[in-house]
Design an enzyme around this catalytic site. Sequence first.
Site, PDB file in Angstrom:
ATOM      1  N   CYS A 122     -51.824  69.704 -82.302  1.00 47.04           N
ATOM      2  CA  CYS A 122     -52.591  69.582 -83.593  1.00 47.04           C
ATOM      3  C   CYS A 122     -52.179  69.780 -84.874  1.00 47.04           C
ATOM      4  O   CYS A 122     -50.943  69.750 -84.976  1.00 47.04           O
ATOM      5  CB  CYS A 122     -53.975  70.464 -83.407  1.00 47.04           C
ATOM      6  SG  CYS A 122     -54.906  69.685 -81.855  1.00 47.04           S
ATOM      7  N   SER A 460     -58.865  65.858 -94.329  1.00 43.26           N
ATOM      8  CA  SER A 460     -58.507  65.564 -92.923  1.00 43.26           C
ATOM      9  C   SER A 460     -58.095  64.154 -93.064  1.00 43.26           C
ATOM     10  O   SER A 460     -58.461  63.066 -93.715  1.00 43.26           O
ATOM     11  CB  SER A 460     -59.724  65.755 -92.138  1.00 43.26           C
ATOM     12  OG  SER A 460     -59.607  65.081 -90.776  1.00 43.26           O
TER      13      SER A 460
END
Length: 543
Positions: A122, A460
């Site tokens: 991630c 993001s």
Amino acid sequence: MIRAIDKLEPFQRAISKAHLAAAGISIDALLEKPLIAIANSWNEVCPGHESQLKLAEEVRKGILEAGGEPVEFNTIAMCDGIAQGHKGMRYCLPHRELVADSIEAMVAGEGVFDGVVFIGSCDKIIPGMLMAAARINLPSIIVTAGPCYAEIKPNDSKELRQRFLRGEITEREVIEGTLHYYTGSGICPFLGTANTMGCLCEALGMMLPGGSLIPAMTSLRRFTARDSGKAVMELVNKDIRPRDIMTRNALHNAAVLLSAFGGSLNACLHLPSVAHELGFEYGWDEIAEVSSKVPVITHIVPNGNLTVIDLYKAGGVPAILKELKEHVCCDELTVTGKTMGENLSEMSGPDGEVIYPLTDPRAKTEGIQVLKGNLAPEGALVKSSAVPEELHKFSGPAKVFNSEDECFEALYGGKIDEGDAVVIRFEGPKGGPGMREMHRVTEMLKKFKRIAVITDGRFSGATGGLSIGYLSPEAAQGGALAFVKTGDVISADLSQGTITLEVPEVEIERRRSEMSIIEHEEPSAFMRRYACTVSSPREGAVL
């Protein structure tokens, strides 16, 4: 080859081998086999990492089959999706440094390893591992968990969230519906930072070709993990190290891929940070130069309504790079022991539907832009490929908030209006401290047709709309953002690459002399240390 453990002083070598034998490593292996570290960020919190325990078993098999001895240890890994929208998000970027430092401490500190397999998936973990690989400079390879399958389209998932925000469905219904998008263990299926950085590992030459987008929990994903274990042994035998692979031209190749699929803006933090560990500069100006020449040739969410699984089925990263071969530095060495060009010669080209040919009019340049102006003289970032055409030119009155929390209060109180330039400041690396992502804010603002978010925080990879972030210098360092007042007009023009505070310079300087810089109260000693030592976003927010 002379193994690392054999370079120790004889008495210490014997004692070190005794300790390792006590941990279960056979004496015979300690006497003759290269020791390969498996740096694994497995945990049960982050869905992208939950399957990495099984992948590590496959890596171990590959190492053993190729004549090495695997030794596994763990590092931490946060889930940005869980940390979003509250103060915990401040820890996400700083924990990249903890990942890099912890791996350095284990590998360099023990001094017995001959190679490293990094298993991470991630957002900040993959760049932290790349930084560690560059810093330690032992033969290394990257393995990720791969993306999960989505049963519904990205737009269906977005609409589900909007229905919850409108009060049309319950919490349980949004959870159950979301599980048709995030179907299980694996990286989120959009082109967020996690998938962006995994794909960039391929472009950097640090991952086996095609390895980033093989779906999670599949036999092919297990096979590529096993093959990576074998490959690291070849790297050890040939003494091929990360600094042989991650050259300036390799970072150029990563920027080419980043531009071609409109990847996460966070890569513009992480590529400079990797370059810093390699001992040279590669920053926003270089990335912007590439983006001005390389078109976006695939529309993966948030740039469209396709998932990274669709991209995988169309040939993945190798197909993109092969179509962009004229922009790629093909002589760069990779973890296969071959050059990028040799790897690509064995791959198929674009399918023409998910990955467009360069000649297709759907392909447009400027997937990522650096905007400059009096509000951001050192630059601000926007993912142009995710901005609707009608918002490429914007002007509106500022609504100013000194934290993300203040903005949330205004949103819930109905105090943000159509056409506003929503300013969220003092959320940069120093000001936050920690540089929160503003993704939850942008999701909640989707009910407006014409609105902008302007911040010294970040976004993001899933964020769309006119979201301009990473403003440098940040407000906490005295950037002009600190002196914006509610009602000031802010203009952005993507065609010109500008962001402007429509206030006379003399007035900005008057405010600079009269207004104070806000400092958020910070109880965490860790975050206070981070704020004191972190550099600007433009420099990669390195310590």
